[in-house]
Motif scaffolding. Structure first.
Motif, PDB file in Angstrom:
ATOM      1  N   MET A  25       0.846  -1.193   0.000  1.00 20.10           N
ATOM      2  CA  MET A  25       0.000   0.000   0.000  1.00 20.10           C
ATOM      3  C   MET A  25       0.885   1.249   0.000  1.00 20.10           C
ATOM      4  O   MET A  25       1.739   1.413   0.866  1.00 20.10           O
ATOM      5  CB  MET A  25      -0.908   0.009   1.230  1.00 20.10           C
ATOM      6  N   ALA A  26       0.688   2.087  -0.971  1.00 14.13           N
ATOM      7  CA  ALA A  26       1.403   3.363  -1.024  1.00 14.13           C
ATOM      8  C   ALA A  26       0.523   4.446  -0.409  1.00 14.13           C
ATOM      9  O   ALA A  26      -0.707   4.409  -0.529  1.00 14.13           O
ATOM     10  CB  ALA A  26       1.735   3.719  -2.463  1.00 14.13           C
ATOM     11  N   GLU A  27       1.152   5.390   0.244  1.00 15.14           N
ATOM     12  CA  GLU A  27       0.394   6.454   0.907  1.00 15.14           C
ATOM     13  C   GLU A  27       1.213   7.736   0.889  1.00 15.14           C
ATOM     14  O   GLU A  27       2.433   7.711   1.038  1.00 15.14           O
ATOM     15  CB  GLU A  27       0.051   6.058   2.344  1.00 15.14           C
ATOM     16  N   MET A  28       0.534   8.847   0.700  1.00  7.11           N
ATOM     17  CA  MET A  28       1.218  10.138   0.748  1.00  7.11           C
ATOM     18  C   MET A  28       0.261  11.204   1.249  1.00  7.11           C
ATOM     19  O   MET A  28      -0.954  11.147   1.014  1.00  7.11           O
ATOM     20  CB  MET A  28       1.752  10.534  -0.642  1.00  7.11           C
ATOM     21  N   LYS A  29       0.809  12.150   1.964  1.00 12.56           N
ATOM     22  CA  LYS A  29       0.041  13.299   2.430  1.00 12.56           C
ATOM     23  C   LYS A  29       0.112  14.366   1.352  1.00 12.56           C
ATOM     24  O   LYS A  29       1.191  14.884   1.057  1.00 12.56           O
ATOM     25  CB  LYS A  29       0.618  13.819   3.752  1.00 12.56           C
ATOM     26  N   MET A  30      -1.012  14.681   0.731  1.00  4.25           N
ATOM     27  CA  MET A  30      -1.038  15.670  -0.333  1.00  4.25           C
ATOM     28  C   MET A  30      -2.231  16.605  -0.132  1.00  4.25           C
ATOM     29  O   MET A  30      -3.385  16.220  -0.345  1.00  4.25           O
ATOM     30  CB  MET A  30      -1.143  14.982  -1.703  1.00  4.25           C
ATOM     31  N   PRO A  31      -1.987  17.837   0.276  1.00  7.70           N
ATOM     32  CA  PRO A  31      -3.081  18.811   0.356  1.00  7.70           C
ATOM     33  C   PRO A  31      -3.744  18.947  -1.016  1.00  7.70           C
ATOM     34  O   PRO A  31      -3.056  19.042  -2.033  1.00  7.70           O
ATOM     35  CB  PRO A  31      -2.368  20.103   0.764  1.00  7.70           C
ATOM     36  N   ARG A  32      -5.071  18.967  -1.034  1.00 11.77           N
ATOM     37  CA  ARG A  32      -5.755  19.005  -2.317  1.00 11.77           C
ATOM     38  C   ARG A  32      -7.185  19.508  -2.157  1.00 11.77           C
ATOM     39  O   ARG A  32      -7.813  19.318  -1.111  1.00 11.77           O
ATOM     40  CB  ARG A  32      -5.757  17.615  -2.960  1.00 11.77           C
ATOM     41  N   VAL A  33      -7.679  20.135  -3.218  1.00  8.52           N
ATOM     42  CA  VAL A  33      -9.074  20.567  -3.284  1.00  8.52           C
ATOM     43  C   VAL A  33      -9.570  20.373  -4.706  1.00  8.52           C
ATOM     44  O   VAL A  33      -8.789  20.338  -5.664  1.00  8.52           O
ATOM     45  CB  VAL A  33      -9.277  22.045  -2.890  1.00  8.52           C
ATOM     46  N   MET A  34     -10.884  20.247  -4.816  1.00  6.96           N
ATOM     47  CA  MET A  34     -11.531  20.261  -6.126  1.00  6.96           C
ATOM     48  C   MET A  34     -12.370  21.524  -6.233  1.00  6.96           C
ATOM     49  O   MET A  34     -13.071  21.892  -5.288  1.00  6.96           O
ATOM     50  CB  MET A  34     -12.431  19.033  -6.310  1.00  6.96           C
ATOM     51  N   PRO A  69      -4.759  11.328   3.919  1.00 12.30           N
ATOM     52  CA  PRO A  69      -3.665  10.891   3.049  1.00 12.30           C
ATOM     53  C   PRO A  69      -4.203  10.142   1.824  1.00 12.30           C
ATOM     54  O   PRO A  69      -5.175   9.383   1.924  1.00 12.30           O
ATOM     55  CB  PRO A  69      -2.840   9.969   3.952  1.00 12.30           C
ATOM     56  N   LEU A  70      -3.580  10.373   0.703  1.00 13.04           N
ATOM     57  CA  LEU A  70      -3.943   9.680  -0.530  1.00 13.04           C
ATOM     58  C   LEU A  70      -3.250   8.322  -0.524  1.00 13.04           C
ATOM     59  O   LEU A  70      -2.033   8.239  -0.355  1.00 13.04           O
ATOM     60  CB  LEU A  70      -3.473  10.516  -1.728  1.00 13.04           C
ATOM     61  N   ASN A  71      -4.021   7.245  -0.702  1.00 13.43           N
ATOM     62  CA  ASN A  71      -3.407   5.918  -0.661  1.00 13.43           C
ATOM     63  C   ASN A  71      -3.909   5.065  -1.814  1.00 13.43           C
ATOM     64  O   ASN A  71      -5.009   5.265  -2.319  1.00 13.43           O
ATOM     65  CB  ASN A  71      -3.667   5.234   0.680  1.00 13.43           C
ATOM     66  N   TRP A  72      -3.084   4.120  -2.212  1.00 13.40           N
ATOM     67  CA  TRP A  72      -3.462   3.226  -3.297  1.00 13.40           C
ATOM     68  C   TRP A  72      -2.639   1.943  -3.218  1.00 13.40           C
ATOM     69  O   TRP A  72      -1.551   1.914  -2.639  1.00 13.40           O
ATOM     70  CB  TRP A  72      -3.251   3.892  -4.649  1.00 13.40           C
ATOM     71  N   LYS A  73      -3.196   0.874  -3.790  1.00 14.64           N
ATOM     72  CA  LYS A  73      -2.485  -0.386  -3.922  1.00 14.64           C
ATOM     73  C   LYS A  73      -1.874  -0.450  -5.315  1.00 14.64           C
ATOM     74  O   LYS A  73      -2.569  -0.227  -6.304  1.00 14.64           O
ATOM     75  CB  LYS A  73      -3.437  -1.570  -3.719  1.00 14.64           C
ATOM     76  N   GLU A  74      -0.592  -0.727  -5.375  1.00 16.59           N
ATOM     77  CA  GLU A  74       0.063  -0.852  -6.673  1.00 16.59           C
ATOM     78  C   GLU A  74      -0.424  -2.124  -7.351  1.00 16.59           C
ATOM     79  O   GLU A  74      -0.442  -3.196  -6.746  1.00 16.59           O
ATOM     80  CB  GLU A  74       1.579  -0.894  -6.506  1.00 16.59           C
ATOM     81  N   ASP A  75      -0.840  -1.999  -8.602  1.00 18.12           N
ATOM     82  CA  ASP A  75      -1.331  -3.141  -9.358  1.00 18.12           C
ATOM     83  C   ASP A  75      -0.146  -4.039  -9.725  1.00 18.12           C
ATOM     84  O   ASP A  75       0.722  -3.627 -10.498  1.00 18.12           O
ATOM     85  CB  ASP A  75      -2.048  -2.646 -10.618  1.00 18.12           C
ATOM     86  N   PRO A  76      -0.077  -5.263  -9.202  1.00 21.84           N
ATOM     87  CA  PRO A  76       1.062  -6.130  -9.531  1.00 21.84           C
ATOM     88  C   PRO A  76       1.127  -6.469 -11.013  1.00 21.84           C
ATOM     89  O   PRO A  76       2.208  -6.689 -11.554  1.00 21.84           O
ATOM     90  CB  PRO A  76       0.802  -7.397  -8.694  1.00 21.84           C
TER      91      PRO A  76
END
Length: 465
Positions: A1-10, A235-242
């Motif tokens: 699982m990858a994770e990063m803190k990224m301030p963001r708005v839409m 935090p924005l997180n995602w699973k890397e697709d193997p």
């Protein structure tokens, strides 16, 4: 699982025409003055990302939940933020906040993207002709779905007095922040066609307009409130697709040189498409069908995107040596993927915006003709009826179309289906290793497309046709 803190708005809105594009550009300019923002566009639109890159000098990408699954969408967002060293991400919404597929679904909507990426939303409301009703409008959007991400609002086309009177009501009754207001202004005016076709002097003029507008926003918006909302994003997180990793490892070796048409006539490309080709070992070599005499040397394949060839019919037609260079390369077996505007250019003749017909490359039988209306607009799913450079028979690929021109070429090797409808049609012309048509492809939607295309280019370069 990858994770990063990224301030963001839409930056979203109740509907098109609310001012979100103008306000997004002004905010990006303000953020650029003090940091390293990155922008994203919700949906398949090429225009706004190009505008952000060329006019604002800010990196910009597309995020599209019709094309990609949630983990892949978050992965694309996170990796782009890391690559650019961004300190804040701004997503510009599309249409109305809840408007998605077919106008009756939230799939592909700004709402779906905000939920899947955990991005707080600032709603831009056109308040002209309203006062307290603005609060009722916002309440309706907040009550539509319980997981909506609306955390703030910008009141557009209202006075300072209206904003001051409504702010405590909105913040107390609705529990969201009023970021500020934007008064009626003539400081900025975007032409209806502001993408990619601008001359250098036009870009300078637009930059000046946006800089003035950003200075206005600096006085009328509370940027600290906006940043506080952005920084509160999870935090924005995602699973890397193997499978993605495995595909890259299995892609093969050997340098590829992919010729990409890039000029005022051909400029519509998803940046993620070009990046994925680079991941597969391709060197992207740009060339101009408008001004170059011939294709670059030692190419493994061609990738030609959409744009505005209809505005450059005479110049494209008169560049006979480039037309011959492309024709000889493709007839000699070079793989070529041509989308929309490039498809028009490859016809025997093309009608320009003024109704004049010009001889073109001659690889596609028939003429590209102006219809004066949108011929097809929106998402579709293609099913290949034969093997092509994008994959074997039966492969399904999500695409997007938007064009006012049509073709007299009746051949088609794909069946297209418009989701949520019974509408079907045939499209895409194939001959040898040419595949050309109006649909725009997004390689991240199905990486098999890019892998097969790269393999075709590699086989061509190795002499295996």
């Amino acid at each position: 699982m990858a994770e990063m803190k990224m301030p963001r708005v839409m930056i979203a809105a109740p509907g098109s025409g609310s001012g979100k594009t103008m306000i997004t550009c002004g905010l990006l300019e303000l953020l650029r003055r003090a940091g390293r923002p990155i922008s994203f566009k919700c949906g398949p639109d090429y225009i706004d990302p190009m505008f952000h890159r060329f006019v604002l000098n800010i990196p910009s990408r597309n995020l599209d939940t019709f094309f990609t699954a949630p983990d892949r969408t978050r992965s694309l967002m996170g990796k782009a933020c890391m690559k650019e060293g961004a300190d804040l991400a701004v997503i510009e919404g599309v249409m109305g906040y809840y408007d998605g597929l077919g106008g009756v679904s939230v799939r592909g909507s700004s709402y779906e993207l905000s939920v899947q990426t955990g991005t707080p939303v600032i709603l831009v409301v056109n308040g002209r002709g309203m006062s307290l009703s603005i609060a009722a409008l916002i309440r309706g959007f907040m009550d539509m779905y319980p997981d909506q991400m609306i955390r703030g609002v910008i009141l557009n086309r209202v006075s300072k007095g209206v904003c001051e009177r409504l702010t405590p009501i909105i913040e107390e009754k609705l529990g969201i922040a009023v970021i500020g207001y934007v008064p009626e202004t003539e400081v900025i005016c975007f032409p209806s066609r502001h993408l990619g076709l601008m001359m250098p002097e036009e870009i300078v003029s637009l930059r000046e307009q946006i800089q003035k507008f950003a200075s206005l926003l600096e006085e009328t918006l509370d940027i600290r409130k906006l940043k506080t909302i952005a920084e509160a994003a999870e935090p924005l997180n995602w699973k890397e697709d193997p499978m993605h990793v495995q595909r890259l490892e299995d892609a093969g070796s050997g340098k590829l040189r992919i010729g990409v048409a890039m000029d005022a006539a051909f400029c519509f490309y998803y940046e993620d498409n070009l990046d994925f080709l680079r991941e597969l070992g391709a060197e992207i070599v740009y060339f101009s069908p408008l001004t170059d005499a011939a294709l670059p040397e030692n190419l493994s394949g061609l990738y030609m995107g959409g744009g505005y060839p209809e505005l450059h019919g005479e110049q494209l037609s008169q560049n006979a040596s480039m037309k011959q260079s492309i024709r000889e390369a493709v007839e000699g077996g070079m793989p070529c993927l041509a989308e929309c505007g490039a498809f028009m250019y490859l016809h025997e003749a093309m009608e320009d915006a003024d109704g004049r017909f010009w001889p073109m490359v001659g690889l596609v039988p028939g003429k590209a003709v102006k219809k004066g209306r949108l011929v097809r607009f929106g998402y579709a799913v293609l099913t290949s009826e034969t093997d092509t450079i994008l994959g074997p028979k039966g492969l399904q690929m999500p695409v997007h179309e938007f064009h006012y021109w049509d073709t007299t070429c009746e051949e088609g090797c794909f069946e297209a289906h418009k989701p949520l409808t019974e509408r079907r049609w045939h499209c895409m012309y194939q001959k040898k290793q040419l595949l050309a048509g109006f649909p725009h492809f997004y390689f991240q939607a199905d990486e098999e497309m890019a892998l097969h295309y790269a393999e075709a280019c590699r086989n061509y370069a190795d002499g295996y046709l």
